[in-house]
Design an enzyme around this catalytic site. Structure first.
Site, PDB file in Angstrom:
ATOM      1  N   ASP A   1     109.279 -32.248 -24.061  1.00 25.10           N
ATOM      2  CA  ASP A   1     110.113 -32.681 -25.180  1.00 25.10           C
ATOM      3  C   ASP A   1     111.479 -33.087 -24.618  1.00 25.10           C
ATOM      4  OD1 ASP A   1     110.565 -33.058 -27.970  1.00 25.10           O
ATOM      5  OD2 ASP A   1     109.414 -31.250 -28.374  1.00 25.10           O
TER       6      ASP A   1
ATOM      7  N   ASN B   1     103.481 -11.663 -20.842  1.00 28.26           N
ATOM      8  CA  ASN B   1     104.238 -10.517 -20.315  1.00 28.26           C
ATOM      9  C   ASN B   1     104.495  -9.451 -21.381  1.00 28.26           C
ATOM     10  OD1 ASN B   1     106.171 -11.742 -21.863  1.00 28.26           O
ATOM     11  ND2 ASN B   1     107.744 -11.827 -20.265  1.00 28.26           N
TER      12      ASN B   1
ATOM     13  N   HIS C   1     104.715 -28.964 -35.333  1.00 31.59           N
ATOM     14  CA  HIS C   1     105.531 -27.765 -35.504  1.00 31.59           C
ATOM     15  C   HIS C   1     106.497 -27.848 -36.674  1.00 31.59           C
ATOM     16  CE1 HIS C   1     107.911 -30.666 -33.313  1.00 31.59           C
ATOM     17  NE2 HIS C   1     108.993 -29.961 -33.543  1.00 31.59           N
ATOM     18  N   ASP C   2     106.562 -28.998 -37.342  1.00 30.79           N
ATOM     19  CA  ASP C   2     107.513 -29.200 -38.436  1.00 30.79           C
ATOM     20  C   ASP C   2     106.855 -29.286 -39.810  1.00 30.79           C
ATOM     21  OD1 ASP C   2     109.915 -29.170 -37.030  1.00 30.79           O
ATOM     22  OD2 ASP C   2     109.815 -31.303 -36.538  1.00 30.79           O
TER      23      ASP C   2
END
Length: 540
Positions: A97, A22, A314-315
């Site tokens: 998650d 978007n 992601h860590d």
């Protein structure tokens, strides 16, 4: 029970950085829907979504204020249901998650709990008598600083992460009932499982527990957690799903009880393999330590448990930068090494094209709260701003959170507007569009590895045997059944080396299946160039 996940390959999506549909600079659910054909062409079987729940975003969605709503940055519940339906139509499952060690401090339960000691929600969280300058104990949080925050009521509340992430009181049956109701709600909606965040922290030691060596021992896999894990298992067993836990403090031997046939979960992510070497600000993975950890988990789980295989998430920083040399060849070698181990492989977005670490020039470019906390601590301890920046950003988890590089144009095809985090400057030559057209690309290599896993049952059901176990550069192993075996050879270093294979291995008849260099034959003594990788199968 249908153990579909044993033959599956997963793909982790960090929604904020995956694809912005978007054009507001933030990735969203419609962006994931748009790219389902890409994921299908890659060959993955399921997606693990990082949190998309309603959240103040203090910790990028891991501080949840409403477990049954979608953050407006990502879309709506209608968007999520559309994603679920279209993914299923494409043959792709969705794993959510599940963050139930803590909530946001903006969750309605905590807002009520703060109103006073007599509030019925007070016991949903963990409180202890305290004074502003005297906490109940000296325990330290994962994000730095005390695990306690004083709220002015004569008490402090407990949090193993940020103060904005108060820990839930799992000893309260009402809390567990609320959590279990929420879990069933999502499973009844049709999702295909959960990744359980920080699940090994839900049980705590008494507040007077004395720490000896491990700073975080009071809340890592503490005795009594098995009661809660068994209750969760009973819920999970009623659905044809997969579950994977983030379970720090669970050793490879203890992991058997967690992941065996009647274990609490189907698999867990081990958090040991990032064995670092070098000076702060210039650290890399120590290959020998890395190899020994992965091999120990392969051995200890053996036939009695199951591994969740990963080298990025992601860590953590990008594996191409901390183990590889950022070349396509090294990315392929690393992929070959871990994708053919025993377990369920997870690919983190961008890993499949060899995305690299970002060159941070300022803390203003860093988003992760723990990185900012460490920067402050380093400055307070006497480091210069330049030194603190180098030490913090070298290993910050924000390296993995830069937008996915879809193409070489402005903003890497992630968005038409300035993204929430800067795009890596190498997107012009490291991107999906180019690699889809290149049969020798990292992306093509990942596709070949995924096909190989699915075409070769030996990679799902066989045993693992490490060879050359003390070689400081080479990760080599066999995957074996009674009737078949495969040989994987990878040099995961920047230097050439020589290897001497065991005679029982060298004397077999081998056929090349996959490589990132030219064809080669198996010999007793072999010369390996930096980041060479070969996969052979025995000819019977």
């Amino acid at each position: 029970m249908n153990r579909w996940w044993k033959n599956a390959v997963g793909y982790q999506i960090y929604p904020r950085s995956f694809r912005d549909a978007n054009h507001d600079g933030i990735g969203d659910l419609q962006g994931i829907i748009e790219k389902l054909p890409y994921l299908k062409s890659l060959g993955v079987d399921f997606i693990w979504l990082n949190p998309v729940y309603a959240s103040p975003n203090v910790d990028n969605g891991y501080d949840i204020s409403d477990y049954q709503d979608i953050h407006p940055d990502f879309g709506t519940m209608a968007d999520f249901e559309e994603l679920l339906g279209k993914a299923h139509a494409a043959g792709i499952k969705i794993i959510m998650d599940l963050v139930v060690n803590h909530t946001s401090d903006q969750h309605p339960w905590f807002l009520e709990a703060k109103k006073g000691k007599s509030n019925p929600y007070r016991d949903y969280y963990l409180w202890a008598d305290a004074m502003e300058n005297k906490m109940p104990n000296d325990w330290k949080s994962f994000f730095g600083g005390s695990t306690w925050t004083y709220d002015g009521s004569g008490q402090a509340y407990f949090h193993v992460f940020a103060p904005e992430q108060p820990d839930l009181n799992w000893k309260n049956p009402k809390v567990r009932e609320e959590i279990y109701r929420m879990i069933r709600w999502w499973l009844d909606l049709g999702i295909d499982g959960f990744r359980l965040d920080a699940i090994s922290h839900i049980q705590k030691e008494p507040w007077d527990f004395k720490i000896t060596d491990n700073t975080w021992a009071p809340f890592m896999n503490v005795a009594g957690i098995e009661v809660y894990m068994q209750e969760l298992k009973e819920i999970f067993d009623a659905y044809p799903i997969m579950t994977v836990g983030e379970a720090s403090g669970v050793s490879s031997k203890k992991a058997v009880n967690w992941t065996k046939e009647d274990g609490y979960l189907n698999m867990i992510f081990e958090l040991e393999h990032n064995v670092r070497e070098g000076q702060p600000g210039a650290e890399r993975l120590n290959l020998l330590g890395f190899k020994k950890v992965l091999s120990r988990w392969q051995k200890d789980l053996g036939s009695n448990g199951w591994n969740a295989l990963y080298v990025e998430n992601h860590d953590n920083p990008r594996i191409a930068s901390i183990l590889g040399d950022e070349s396509p060849k090294s990315a392929k070698a690393i992929a070959t090494m871990y994708m053919l181990l025993k377990g369920t492989p997870f690919i983190y977005q961008g890993q499949e094209i060899g995305m690299t670490n970002f060159a941070f020039q300022s803390m203003d470019q860093v988003d992760a709260q723990d990185s900012h906390n460490l920067y402050r601590i380093l400055l307070e301890s006497g480091s210069s701003p330049e030194e603190a920046l180098r030490n913090v950003t070298h290993w910050t988890r924000d390296h993995s959170r830069t937008p996915l590089q879809w193409e070489g144009g402005l903003f890497g095809g992630f968005s038409e507007l300035l993204p929430w985090m800067s795009v890596n400057g190498n997107t012009a030559h490291v991107n999906i569009a180019e690699q889809e057209q290149d049969a020798q690309s990292v992306l093509s290599h990942y596709k070949q590895l995924i096909r190989l896993r699915k075409d070769q049952p030996v990679l799902s059901d066989s045993t693992f045997e490490l060879i050359l176990k003390n070689h400081p550069q080479v990760f080599a192993y066999l995957r074996k059944t009674d009737t078949k075996q495969m040989l994987v050879l990878t040099n995961l270093s920047r230097k050439p080396c020589q290897i001497d294979l065991p005679t029982r291995v060298a004397n077999k008849n081998w056929r090349m299946l996959l490589t990132n260099v030219e064809q080669s034959a198996v010999e007793k003594r072999m010369r390996m160039q930096p980041y060479d990788a070969w996969v052979f199968e025995e000819i019977i």
